[in-house]
Scaffold this motif. Structure first.
Motif, mmCIF file in Angstrom:
data_model
loop_
_atom_site.group_PDB
_atom_site.id
_atom_site.type_symbol
_atom_site.label_atom_id
_atom_site.label_comp_id
_atom_site.label_asym_id
_atom_site.label_seq_id
_atom_site.Cartn_x
_atom_site.Cartn_y
_atom_site.Cartn_z
ATOM 1 N N ALA A 295 0.836 -1.202 0.000
ATOM 2 C CA ALA A 295 0.000 0.000 0.000
ATOM 3 C C ALA A 295 0.870 1.252 0.000
ATOM 4 C CB ALA A 295 -0.927 0.001 1.209
ATOM 5 N N GLU A 296 1.958 1.216 0.722
ATOM 6 C CA GLU A 296 2.885 2.355 0.752
ATOM 7 C C GLU A 296 3.516 2.573 -0.621
ATOM 8 O OE1 GLU A 296 5.388 5.178 2.974
ATOM 9 O OE2 GLU A 296 3.984 3.801 3.906
ATOM 10 N N LEU A 297 3.929 1.481 -1.269
ATOM 11 C CA LEU A 297 4.509 1.596 -2.608
ATOM 12 C C LEU A 297 3.502 2.176 -3.592
ATOM 13 C CD1 LEU A 297 6.470 -1.778 -2.828
ATOM 14 C CD2 LEU A 297 7.454 0.524 -2.730
ATOM 15 N N ARG A 298 2.258 1.723 -3.500
ATOM 16 C CA ARG A 298 1.218 2.241 -4.401
ATOM 17 C C ARG A 298 0.956 3.714 -4.112
ATOM 18 N NH1 ARG A 298 -4.874 0.395 -3.821
ATOM 19 N NH2 ARG A 298 -4.371 1.327 -1.858
ATOM 20 N N ARG A 299 0.896 4.073 -2.848
ATOM 21 C CA ARG A 299 0.621 5.452 -2.470
ATOM 22 C C ARG A 299 1.747 6.379 -2.947
ATOM 23 N NH1 ARG A 299 -1.134 4.563 2.348
ATOM 24 N NH2 ARG A 299 0.899 4.371 3.320
ATOM 25 N N ASN A 300 2.983 5.901 -2.907
ATOM 26 C CA ASN A 300 4.119 6.709 -3.373
ATOM 27 C C ASN A 300 4.252 6.725 -4.882
ATOM 28 O OD1 ASN A 300 4.783 7.267 -0.734
ATOM 29 N ND2 ASN A 300 6.275 5.618 -0.579
ATOM 30 N N GLY A 301 3.485 5.879 -5.574
ATOM 31 C CA GLY A 301 3.548 5.837 -7.025
ATOM 32 C C GLY A 301 4.660 4.956 -7.554
ATOM 33 N N ASP A 302 5.267 4.139 -6.688
ATOM 34 C CA ASP A 302 6.342 3.255 -7.128
ATOM 35 C C ASP A 302 5.815 2.064 -7.934
ATOM 36 O OD1 ASP A 302 8.191 4.892 -5.889
ATOM 37 O OD2 ASP A 302 8.110 3.780 -4.007
ATOM 38 N N ILE A 303 4.572 1.665 -7.655
ATOM 39 C CA ILE A 303 3.950 0.584 -8.435
ATOM 40 C C ILE A 303 2.576 1.057 -8.880
ATOM 41 C CG2 ILE A 303 5.199 -1.293 -7.269
ATOM 42 C CD1 ILE A 303 2.687 -1.840 -5.620
#
Length: 139
Positions: A117-125
């Protein structure tokens, strides 16, 4: 035998003043306890200063509390806010630790989902990558 009632001997205005006096005493006791609580929880005061404030507040309560409120009243709110924020932070850490240490793989799943969820929120995935990885974790 005296047949008068207590209500007849105690007029309404006297009842009002009695209730007001009781309210003010309860308020005063609350304020006294609050000041003593602040004195003993304040880390910036040394033992001698705490003892002096406690003796001053207990021996001359009205003047002691008023002097304390004038001298250190602003800091009372700041210290109270800081303590509340620290309690909230400690609680959040406890919840994170408790959620991460579940039985079996549940703790690992929760950590992995939080990281995704953190990766998605940061736009990394992307959303699609997030959904695929989430399905793998939950499978």
């Amino acid at each position: 035998m005296l047949a008068t009632s207590l209500a007849g001997d105690y007029p309404l205005l006297n009842l009002f003043w009695t209730i007001a006096e009781i309210f003010l005493w309860v308020l005063w006791i609350f304020l006294l306890v609050r000041v003593l609580d602040d004195v003993f929880r304040d880390d910036s005061l040394g033992g001698g200063a705490k003892a002096a404030w406690a003796i001053g507040v207990v021996l001359i309560p009205f003047l002691g509390v008023l002097i304390y409120l004038i001298a250190r009243g602003k800091g009372m709110g700041e210290r109270s806010l800081k303590a509340a924020q620290q309690r909230e932070q400690d609680f959040q850490e406890y919840v994170r630790d408790a959620a991460g240490s579940g039985s079996g793989d549940q703790g690992g799943h929760a950590d992995q989902l939080a990281k995704l969820a953190e990766l998605r929120r940061n736009g990394d995935i992307s959303e699609e990558e997030y959904q695929r990885a989430k399905a793998k974790v939950l499978a």
